[in-house]
Design an enzyme around this catalytic site. Structure first.
Site, short mmCIF file in Angstrom:
data_model
loop_
_atom_site.label_atom_id
_atom_site.label_comp_id
_atom_site.label_asym_id
_atom_site.label_seq_id
_atom_site.Cartn_x
_atom_site.Cartn_y
_atom_site.Cartn_z
CD GLU A 128 -2.90 1.40 0.47
OE1 GLU A 128 -3.95 1.87 0.90
OE2 GLU A 128 -2.74 1.08 -0.72
CB THR A 181 -3.89 7.32 -3.05
OG1 THR A 181 -5.03 6.50 -3.32
CG2 THR A 181 -3.75 7.51 -1.56
#
Length: 307
Positions: A128, A181
């Site tokens: 991530e 993101t």
């Protein structure tokens, strides 16, 4: 087992006031990962359906997370990965998190002495972090473990589960724009004044209480963000109008899902959700913007083996 297929759920992170600290798993929005043993020590991405992502194992969150797990255990083994996404990357639904979580879960299941699922979170976080350029577990923790997860601390990593609300209906609205993101995090303010921080802390405490007490009027008042929403909403076409529609149809919480552009709205009645969905769909059609909708519940199921 020589091969395994894993279901990894999508997630809603931040939930308004919980920037990088809270998120919940969705039921019915997910990706599938098939992982198979190899006779050598290579990690090979054979195929990715539903997204244009790198097949380079050094540039893909699934293999980066799997490699972190194997390095920690000290096992030299190779695996093939086949990924099938049913929701798009850059949607604000934790696409990189579900890949990282699903990959470490699947690889772990194929190891001779697998770790507990809760012990896999640090390795999923490595994948991530590659995608978002920072460590945050508000997507990857609920995708891996299921439920509604709150992160108390990152150093050391400490988290706990909030009650999920099976009676709430979740509407996800995703207009056809992509928000990365890493870019969305770049526009979030790096410092806060005391008044803003105080309001955010108060809302987060109130949200936690609302979930425990199933107090939906308090939940609605609490899902307000003073940090990310004010700057990120400009990246989402029609944000204010969609929020107005959701509130007109008695939602009990509305905000940006993760980094966006997806928005989430919580309803106590499925009829209200469907009315809001129809009105939002008409709005976007009039604007000439394509839009996807997902309806779901909060799920207490994280990564799991499927047939």
């Amino acid at each position: 087992m020589e091969s395994i297929k894993v279901h990894a759920p999508a997630t809603v992170a931040n939930v308004g006031c919980g920037y990088d600290t809270i998120g919940f798993a969705l039921d019915g929005v997910y990706e599938e990962i098939i992982v198979s043993k190899r006779s050598d020590e290579r990690l090979v991405l054979q195929s990715i359906e539903g997204a244009d992502l790198s097949l380079d194992p050094e540039q893909n969150v699934a293999t980066i997370a799997a490699k972190a797990l194997l390095n920690h255990i000290g096992i030299k083994a190779g695996f093939d990965f086949q990924i099938k996404k049913f929701f798009r990357p850059g949607s604000g639904l934790g696409s990189s998190a579900s890949s990282a979580a699903g990959a470490v879960y699947a690889v772990n299941q194929l190891l001779p002495n697998p770790l507990k699922t809760s012990e896999l979170l640090p390795f999923a976080l490595e994948g991530e972090a590659f995608a978002s350029k920072c460590y945050h577990a508000d997507n990857v923790a609920p995708s891996l473990l299921g439920g509604f997860i709150a992160i108390r601390s990152y150093d050391p990593l400490d988290y706990f589960a909030l009650p999920i609300a099976n009676e709430l209906h979740v509407l996800i609205v995703r207009p056809s724009v992509e928000v990365k993101t890493s870019e969305a995090k770049g526009i979030v303010p790096k410092s806060l004044d005391i008044a803003t921080a105080r309001n955010q802390w108060g809302n987060l405490a109130s949200l936690v209480h609302a979930m425990h007490m199933k107090n939906w009027s308090r939940l609605k008042a609490s899902i307000q963000d003073f940090i990310a929403e004010p700057v990120r909403k400009s990246l989402i076409p029609g944000y204010e109008e969609v929020r107005t529609v959701a509130h007109d149809h008695e939602c009990v919480g509305f905000n940006i899902s993760g980094s966006g552009p997806s928005m989430f709205s919580l309803f106590t009645a499925s009829e209200s959700l469907e009315k809001a969905k129809r009105e939002i769909n008409v709005f976007y059609k009039q604007k000439g913007i394509s839009c996807d909708f997902f309806t779901s519940r909060m799920s207490d199921v994280g990564c799991q083996i499927i047939d």
